[in-house]
Scaffold this motif. Structure first.
Motif, PDB file in Angstrom:
ATOM      1  N   SER A  30       0.745  -1.370  -0.115  1.00  0.00           N
ATOM      2  CA  SER A  30      -0.091   0.099   0.032  1.00  0.00           C
ATOM      3  C   SER A  30       0.911   1.374  -0.002  1.00  0.00           C
ATOM      4  O   SER A  30       2.049   1.321   0.706  1.00  0.00           O
ATOM      5  N   VAL A  31       0.715   2.286  -0.929  1.00  0.00           N
ATOM      6  CA  VAL A  31       1.580   3.314  -0.993  1.00  0.00           C
ATOM      7  C   VAL A  31       0.759   4.803  -1.092  1.00  0.00           C
ATOM      8  O   VAL A  31      -0.425   4.695  -1.745  1.00  0.00           O
ATOM      9  N   PHE A  32       1.196   5.619  -0.374  1.00  0.00           N
ATOM     10  CA  PHE A  32       0.689   6.928  -0.778  1.00  0.00           C
ATOM     11  C   PHE A  32       1.964   7.918  -0.997  1.00  0.00           C
ATOM     12  O   PHE A  32       2.881   7.795  -0.143  1.00  0.00           O
ATOM     13  N   ASN A  33       2.080   8.565  -2.099  1.00  0.00           N
ATOM     14  CA  ASN A  33       3.094   9.301  -2.592  1.00  0.00           C
ATOM     15  C   ASN A  33       4.489   8.543  -2.209  1.00  0.00           C
ATOM     16  O   ASN A  33       5.263   9.229  -1.639  1.00  0.00           O
ATOM     17  N   LEU A  42      -9.572   6.412  -4.464  1.00  0.00           N
ATOM     18  CA  LEU A  42      -9.637   7.926  -4.665  1.00  0.00           C
ATOM     19  C   LEU A  42      -9.736   8.648  -3.462  1.00  0.00           C
ATOM     20  O   LEU A  42      -9.317   9.843  -3.423  1.00  0.00           O
ATOM     21  N   ASN A  43     -10.148   8.142  -2.336  1.00  0.00           N
ATOM     22  CA  ASN A  43      -9.797   8.759  -1.001  1.00  0.00           C
ATOM     23  C   ASN A  43      -8.994   8.092  -0.119  1.00  0.00           C
ATOM     24  O   ASN A  43      -9.109   6.780   0.052  1.00  0.00           O
ATOM     25  N   LYS A  44      -8.213   9.012   0.618  1.00  0.00           N
ATOM     26  CA  LYS A  44      -7.069   8.345   1.223  1.00  0.00           C
ATOM     27  C   LYS A  44      -7.669   7.770   2.454  1.00  0.00           C
ATOM     28  O   LYS A  44      -8.391   8.227   3.169  1.00  0.00           O
ATOM     29  N   LEU A  45      -7.141   6.365   2.701  1.00  0.00           N
ATOM     30  CA  LEU A  45      -7.337   5.689   3.911  1.00  0.00           C
ATOM     31  C   LEU A  45      -6.094   5.525   4.861  1.00  0.00           C
ATOM     32  O   LEU A  45      -5.061   5.958   4.361  1.00  0.00           O
ATOM     33  N   THR A  46      -6.431   5.197   6.095  1.00  0.00           N
ATOM     34  CA  THR A  46      -4.981   5.059   6.863  1.00  0.00           C
ATOM     35  C   THR A  46      -4.185   3.961   6.221  1.00  0.00           C
ATOM     36  O   THR A  46      -4.757   3.281   5.484  1.00  0.00           O
ATOM     37  N   TYR A  47      -2.951   3.936   6.967  1.00  0.00           N
ATOM     38  CA  TYR A  47      -2.108   2.881   6.383  1.00  0.00           C
ATOM     39  C   TYR A  47      -2.668   1.629   6.585  1.00  0.00           C
ATOM     40  O   TYR A  47      -2.721   0.746   5.561  1.00  0.00           O
TER      41      TYR A  47
END
Length: 118
Positions: free
Chosen positions: A15-18, A71-76
């Motif tokens: 799982s990746v954010f930025n 589409l919407n950021k979730l927690t890690y």
């Protein structure tokens, strides 16, 4: 006599954010594994940088990759849970976007599972 359960396939969940500059190294380290029977689920957790393009590039190169674009950021933890919920295998391994796995990581983990899973 103890029965050894053969594990034919495993799922890698990332799982990746930025993910930025590190993501490609994480992805490549999984794609180069000596144990190659896996599905690779990558959850793009609503990234706003070039993460989506990086993932798309690898998705086109390797059919083992499945992408979930949120589409919407979730927690890690929620992001990882999305991957777990979408696993098609009994076993999974977790990966962070800034990790690099040694070439025999999966082979060693599968061997351990086969030895101690009953």
């Amino acid at each position: 006599m103890r029965m050894i359960n053969k594990i034919d396939k495993i799922t890698i969940i990332l799982s990746v954010f930025n993910g930025g500059e590190y993501l490609k190294f994480a992805i490549e380290s999984i794609l180069k594994q000596t144990f190659s029977s896996f599905e690779f689920i990558i959850i793009n957790n609503a990234s706003t940088d070039d993460t989506k393009n990086t993932i798309k590039k690898y998705e086109l190169l390797d059919k083992r990759i499945r992408v979930i674009n949120l589409l919407n950021k979730l927690t890690y933890a929620e992001g990882r849970s999305k991957g777990i919920d979408n696993c098609k295998t009994e076993w999974f391994a977790l990966m962070d976007a800034d990790d690099v796995s040694k070439l025999e990581r999966l082979k060693k983990q599968v061997k351990y599972l086969e030895k101690f899973n009953n």
